[in-house]
Scaffold this active site. Structure first.
Site, short mmCIF file in Angstrom:
data_model
loop_
_atom_site.label_atom_id
_atom_site.label_comp_id
_atom_site.label_asym_id
_atom_site.label_seq_id
_atom_site.Cartn_x
_atom_site.Cartn_y
_atom_site.Cartn_z
N ASP A 186 4.02 -4.48 3.39
CA ASP A 186 5.47 -4.69 3.26
C ASP A 186 5.85 -6.11 3.64
O ASP A 186 6.71 -6.73 3.00
CB ASP A 186 6.23 -3.68 4.12
N HIS B 47 0.83 -1.20 0.00
CA HIS B 47 0.00 0.00 0.00
C HIS B 47 0.87 1.25 0.00
O HIS B 47 2.10 1.20 0.15
CB HIS B 47 -0.91 0.00 1.23
#
Length: 479
Positions: A316, A69
């Site tokens: 991540d 994101h």
């Protein structure tokens, strides 16, 4: 009348019913992955049986993109920081929206305008998008898709009129609950990974020695952040908070020196390298996503894959998990809007795989060239691929009732079907047997009473007496 055929017919029907019930559904779907069943055909055998590579040009057949994101607010912050982040913790910022919009524009420039691989306008036949069940990944998907497909449709009956303002093109984004998302959140859900990490990493002498060697740094961090004790496990939250503040050029009201942040980042990177180590750890947290990539390639190679583009909006840790599973060392967590893309090409009778990290080609471990032969890619990723991720993540000795619930098409639902089939069959057999006995008794009584001139008793009088208004309605012929 011979009653044995009736009994035989009832018993045969009952046996067939129970047999059919015990078989259950003949084909099953995976609820989480939504992957259609396919014929038994391995990609390795398909590659091995193909003809030698021809000189024809490479043709892109499939594109899969896993991305993080965009820029967000801190996921953990202190009460004094709340006014700085009015939308709350872990929310995508306007900066983050723009980062994903730019990624979508790059995808359009390369795969629509330059290569002509994707159509100019959105079609659900060509692509599918999935995100984890968090606001920031779902909104990130929307930003990317707006960059990829900025122009929506017009009304069919009035082509000059746009369907939505600004020609907006809505695109569906699919998700599943976090606790069920083993595809994009194995790092979060895999108990075996957590067990290995706790016992072999956090419980190792190396970990204890590292924490002891950095006791002064941890104490300094604690001083600037409300005197809360800090450990190797907790410094990520300070690093994350300071990263978010620096990203938005916010003033540090605590007076913490910049070099403290730099030193904490280096120490946190040391932790990350062990959280996302290659080998068994990487396999557990990224192996199911490797299987998904391989399966989509396999389906495309045998002509069963329909869509051209698969988008995965995640975190991540998701991108890092996939890198670790592919045996690519993770030195630090991927940044905002980081992407890992896989291109699947046909070239004559062969197939090729190419990987791009943050839009730049990378060499897949086990492959000798940028464009890796498909069979080589399969060999290189064979050990990393996990289909049954819930089974692989189960801790040895885990109680069955503690395991993740099976999907609706699993074995749990099959147990009840034959039981109720058996019960239903018993009832049917019992009713038929009673009726047959009554019928035989009735015929015997009819012959006996008919010879003596005595009036026959109505069948309706067996059991509860007939209502006077219904007298004569329940005759032998109505059985």
């Amino acid at each position: 009348m011979n009653t044995w055929p009736l009994l035989f017919l009832a018993l045969a029907s009952f046996a067939l019913f129970c047999h059919a019930s015990s078989q259950g559904p003949s084909r099953r779907f995976n609820m989480v992955d939504s992957s259609p069943p396919s014929r038994k055909h391995t990609a390795a055998s398909a590659a091995a049986s193909s003809a030698p590579r021809s000189a024809s040009a490479r043709t892109l057949q499939l594109l899969m993109v896993v991305h993080r994101h965009g820029d967000r607010s801190p996921v953990v912050y202190y009460e004094d920081d709340e006014p700085r982040w009015p939308d709350g913790m872990g929310q995508l910022t306007p900066k983050g929206m723009h980062q994903l919009y730019e990624l979508g524009q790059w995808l359009r420039s390369k795969y629509v305008d330059e290569l002509g691989f994707l159509p100019d306008t959105y079609s659900h036949f060509d692509m599918q998008c999935r995100a984890t069940d968090t606001d920031r990944t779902l909104i990130s998907s929307e930003g990317l898709l707006l960059g990829l497909y900025p122009n929506g449709p017009s009304l069919l009956e009035h082509p000059e009129q746009e369907a939505l303002p600004c020609h907006f093109q809505p695109v569906p984004v699919h998700t599943v609950p976090t606790q069920q998302d083993y595809l994009l959140r194995s790092w979060y859900n895999c108990e075996k990974y957590q067990h290995i990490y706790d016992t072999q990493v956090r419980g190792s002498p190396e970990w204890a020695a590292k924490e002891q060697a950095n006791a002064a740094l941890l104490s300094e961090a604690s001083h600037y952040f409300y005197d809360e004790p800090q450990t190797l496990d907790s410094i990520w939250s300070i690093v994350d908070l300071m990263t978010c503040e620096y990203s938005h050029e916010m003033e540090d009201t605590r007076g913490a020196p910049r070099d403290l942040y730099d030193r904490l980042v280096l120490l946190n990177d040391w932790v990350v390298q062990r959280q996302f180590a290659t080998g068994e750890i990487g396999r557990l947290i990224g192996g199911h996503l490797v299987w998904r990539l391989r399966e989509d390639m396999r389906l495309k190679s045998i002509g069963e894959g329909v869509r051209k583009l698969h988008l995965y909006s995640a975190h991540d840790v998701t991108v890092a998990s996939l890198l670790a599973a592919l045996n690519i060392p993770v030195n630090k967590l991927p940044g905002y809007a980081a992407s890992l893309a896989f291109e699947f090409y046909s070239e004559g009778n062969d197939y090729l795989v190419r990987a791009l990290f943050n839009r730049e080609p990378i060499l897949i471990p086990g492959c000798s060239t940028e464009y890796c032969r498909y069979e080589t890619f399969l060999e290189a990723t064979e050990m990393a691929s996990i289909h049954d991720i819930q089974g692989a993540c189960a801790v040895e000795g885990q109680k069955e009732e503690d395991a993740a619930p099976a999907d609706e098409s699993g074995d749990n639902g099959k147990l009840a079907v034959p039981f109720f089939g058996f019960l239903f069959g018993c009832v049917v057999v019992f009713v038929i047997a009673v009726l047959v006995l009554l019928f035989k008794k009735r015929r015997g009584s009819s012959r006996e009473l008919g010879s003596g001139g005595v009036e026959m008793m109505d069948v309706g009088s067996i059991g509860d007496p007939m209502d006077e208004d219904e007298e004569g309605a329940n005759t032998v012929g109505d059985l």
